[in-house]
Design a protein around this motif. Structure first.
Motif, PDB file in Angstrom:
ATOM      1  N   ASP A  59       6.571  61.444  56.884  1.00 30.43           N
ATOM      2  CA  ASP A  59       5.964  61.266  58.201  1.00 30.43           C
ATOM      3  C   ASP A  59       6.129  59.820  58.665  1.00 30.43           C
ATOM      4  O   ASP A  59       6.172  58.894  57.862  1.00 30.43           O
ATOM      5  N   TRP A  61       8.721  58.550  60.070  1.00 32.54           N
ATOM      6  CA  TRP A  61      10.094  58.076  59.962  1.00 32.54           C
ATOM      7  C   TRP A  61      11.048  59.048  60.619  1.00 32.54           C
ATOM      8  O   TRP A  61      10.899  60.254  60.493  1.00 32.54           O
ATOM      9  N   ARG A  62      12.040  58.520  61.306  1.00 39.58           N
ATOM     10  CA  ARG A  62      13.143  59.329  61.833  1.00 39.58           C
ATOM     11  C   ARG A  62      14.321  59.120  60.891  1.00 39.58           C
ATOM     12  O   ARG A  62      14.598  57.999  60.478  1.00 39.58           O
ATOM     13  N   LYS A  80      14.216  55.214  60.174  1.00 43.66           N
ATOM     14  CA  LYS A  80      13.735  54.280  61.198  1.00 43.66           C
ATOM     15  C   LYS A  80      12.274  54.585  61.475  1.00 43.66           C
ATOM     16  O   LYS A  80      11.907  55.727  61.735  1.00 43.66           O
ATOM     17  N   ALA A  82       9.073  55.332  63.214  1.00 42.51           N
ATOM     18  CA  ALA A  82       8.893  55.986  64.513  1.00 42.51           C
ATOM     19  C   ALA A  82       7.856  55.286  65.386  1.00 42.51           C
ATOM     20  O   ALA A  82       7.905  55.393  66.603  1.00 42.51           O
ATOM     21  N   GLU A  83       6.911  54.604  64.785  1.00 45.50           N
ATOM     22  CA  GLU A  83       5.885  53.881  65.545  1.00 45.50           C
ATOM     23  C   GLU A  83       6.052  52.389  65.319  1.00 45.50           C
ATOM     24  O   GLU A  83       6.099  51.935  64.177  1.00 45.50           O
ATOM     25  N   THR A 141      13.709  49.489  59.488  1.00 48.30           N
ATOM     26  CA  THR A 141      14.692  50.506  59.150  1.00 48.30           C
ATOM     27  C   THR A 141      15.116  50.320  57.697  1.00 48.30           C
ATOM     28  O   THR A 141      15.112  49.193  57.184  1.00 48.30           O
TER      29      THR A 141
END
Length: 160
Positions: A59, A61-62, A80, A82-83, A141
């Motif tokens: 959770d 993370w992309r 990456k 996400a927030e 990242t």
């Protein structure tokens, strides 16, 4: 919480929830005064083992790189954040990446306003957030090379 249990209220992963869960876990691991004092300077934390939406990805993370026209084993995979996180200008920060590297290499970057502020291949490193990026949010990242196998644990960001 299990997907198939309608009687359980589902949680959504947010950076604040991750922060408090990881901080609580760290306190449970070690209750020494030194640990308690160090955790007072913790400004961001994420645990890669948390997957509240049960999509088999950490959770907050992309993930990119896998399945983009070539097999995952032949491409680099990038996680990456996400927030975005807010950092104070001219402050010294320390990042600790808790991970087991089975094979290959990885690189972690702190990025703000489209610029790499800090980059490292180490488990721990320090950086100063630039004054000219005041009021700009940062992301983190992590890129694993095509031969990499990385067991991610946690990322902890401390203000020094």
């Amino acid at each position: 919480s299990p997907k198939n249990d309608p009687g359980v209220e589902k949680l959504t992963a947010t950076k604040n929830l991750m922060f408090y869960l990881t901080k609580a876990e760290k306190l449970l691991e070690n209750t020494k005064l030194e640990t308690v004092n160090k955790l007072k300077n913790l400004v961001f934390a994420v645990n890669f083992g948390i997957d509240l939406d049960e999509d088999a990805r950490p959770d907050l993370w992309r993930v990119s790189g896998e399945g983009e026209g070539k097999p995952a084993k032949e491409s680099r995979v990038t996680l990456k954040l996400a927030e975005a996180i807010t950092l104070e200008p001219s402050e010294l920060y320390e990042i600790k990446l808790e991970a087991g590297i089975n094979k290959g290499e990885y690189e972690a970057d702190v990025i703000a306003d489209g610029k790499v502020i800090s980059s490292s291949k180490a488990d721990e490193w320090e950086f100063v957030f630039p004054e000219e990026l005041e009021n700009k949010e940062a992301i983190i990242t992590i890129t694993v090379d095509k031969n990499g196998k990385l067991n991610l644990g946690k990322i902890l960001l401390y203000k020094k």
